[in-house]
Design a protein around this motif. Sequence first.
Motif, mmCIF file in Angstrom:
data_model
loop_
_atom_site.group_PDB
_atom_site.id
_atom_site.type_symbol
_atom_site.label_atom_id
_atom_site.label_comp_id
_atom_site.label_asym_id
_atom_site.label_seq_id
_atom_site.Cartn_x
_atom_site.Cartn_y
_atom_site.Cartn_z
ATOM 1 N N ASP A 190 1.078 -1.300 -0.020
ATOM 2 C CA ASP A 190 -0.029 -0.103 -0.036
ATOM 3 C C ASP A 190 0.888 1.352 0.098
ATOM 4 O OD1 ASP A 190 -3.230 0.263 0.650
ATOM 5 O OD2 ASP A 190 -2.240 2.138 1.146
ATOM 6 N N ILE A 191 0.277 2.516 -0.251
ATOM 7 C CA ILE A 191 0.992 3.627 -0.332
ATOM 8 C C ILE A 191 0.813 4.326 1.068
ATOM 9 C CG2 ILE A 191 1.176 3.893 -2.706
ATOM 10 C CD1 ILE A 191 -0.950 6.147 -2.497
ATOM 11 N N GLN A 244 4.441 0.228 -1.178
ATOM 12 C CA GLN A 244 5.147 0.512 -2.688
ATOM 13 C C GLN A 244 3.776 0.788 -3.500
ATOM 14 O OE1 GLN A 244 7.544 -2.959 -4.406
ATOM 15 N NE2 GLN A 244 6.899 -4.137 -2.431
ATOM 16 N N ALA A 245 3.976 1.539 -4.462
ATOM 17 C CA ALA A 245 2.976 1.863 -5.493
ATOM 18 C C ALA A 245 2.414 0.609 -6.241
ATOM 19 C CB ALA A 245 3.287 2.840 -6.430
ATOM 20 N N ALA A 246 1.329 0.427 -6.620
ATOM 21 C CA ALA A 246 0.702 -0.519 -7.592
ATOM 22 C C ALA A 246 1.499 -0.732 -8.890
ATOM 23 C CB ALA A 246 -0.735 -0.528 -7.710
ATOM 24 N N GLU A 247 1.710 0.502 -9.219
ATOM 25 C CA GLU A 247 2.383 0.386 -10.676
ATOM 26 C C GLU A 247 3.702 0.132 -10.890
ATOM 27 O OE1 GLU A 247 -1.147 3.197 -10.111
ATOM 28 O OE2 GLU A 247 0.809 2.749 -9.027
ATOM 29 N N ASN A 248 4.357 -0.004 -9.734
ATOM 30 C CA ASN A 248 5.865 0.044 -9.904
ATOM 31 C C ASN A 248 6.422 -0.666 -8.508
ATOM 32 O OD1 ASN A 248 8.513 0.378 -10.472
ATOM 33 N ND2 ASN A 248 8.902 2.324 -9.705
ATOM 34 N N PHE A 293 -4.474 2.334 -14.825
ATOM 35 C CA PHE A 293 -4.707 1.240 -15.301
ATOM 36 C C PHE A 293 -3.657 0.392 -16.263
ATOM 37 C CE2 PHE A 293 -9.331 2.819 -14.848
ATOM 38 C CZ PHE A 293 -9.285 2.347 -13.595
ATOM 39 N N GLU A 294 -3.217 1.331 -17.200
ATOM 40 C CA GLU A 294 -2.318 0.631 -18.051
ATOM 41 C C GLU A 294 -0.877 0.420 -17.196
ATOM 42 O OE1 GLU A 294 0.372 2.010 -22.072
ATOM 43 O OE2 GLU A 294 -1.300 3.171 -21.141
ATOM 44 N N LYS A 295 -0.560 1.103 -16.613
ATOM 45 C CA LYS A 295 0.928 0.925 -15.760
ATOM 46 C C LYS A 295 0.624 -0.414 -14.855
ATOM 47 C CE LYS A 295 2.844 5.454 -15.939
ATOM 48 N NZ LYS A 295 3.482 6.678 -15.491
#
Length: 243
Positions: free
Chosen positions: A62-63, A82-86, A108-110
């Motif tokens: 989670d951020i 951590q961020a969901a995208e990275n 969404f894309e990332k």
Amino acid sequence: MKDLFSSHSQNYSRYRPGYPAELYNFLRKLCREKGRAWDCGTGNGQVAGELAAFFEQVYATDISINQLSQAVQRPNIHYTKQAAENTIFPDAHFDLVTVGQAVHWFDFEKFNSEVKRVLKKDAVIAIFGYALFRSNAETDEIIRHFYNDVIGPFWSPERRFLEEKYRTIPFPFQEIEAPKIEMKQNWSFERLIGYLNTWSAVKAYQKEHQQNPVDLVKEDLQKSFGEVGEVNFPILLRVGRNT
């Protein structure tokens, strides 16, 4: 990803509904291996705690440090900010990725690219959440008015993805037909009010008007709902395999 819940993480942990056993049983049967699961946007760790019962290791991210500080603790759950995208996870690492009531905040894309990277081939991704609850007819009318007319302008634009039952979210996975699942519980009136106070639009209204909007409907709700009443949350669910 927006962080709208850190400021009231204790109440979020206390009052937010969980998910029924039927959901977890469905996911458990779908997963061919149960070595590692990633619960993304874990919040207070309610989903991670359930996954830990049938996965060897659960990695939950989670951020929000405030949310993670309230999270369910199990020996086989590993929490990180951590961020969901990275993420720092290796390629083809997980047998299951879950996102509970959070994917609408992601890029969404990332995020989908990251899931395809860290998820094993033919492993499972499940995104789920819950729609506006139902109760008795009089309570439903009050809640709809409150949701749409009182705090309606204060919902973030991303809320629409929940209202559209996650069907309009990009989902580049081999989709699996999901069962219709509902979560019915008996709640005290105190629990109902506590839950309403976790809504992000309530906090946004309160910040602008210096008044809690729940107080505007509390008396009418108590009359209609009573000291204990039934709530029914339709579960939104999309499930797929990583091809």
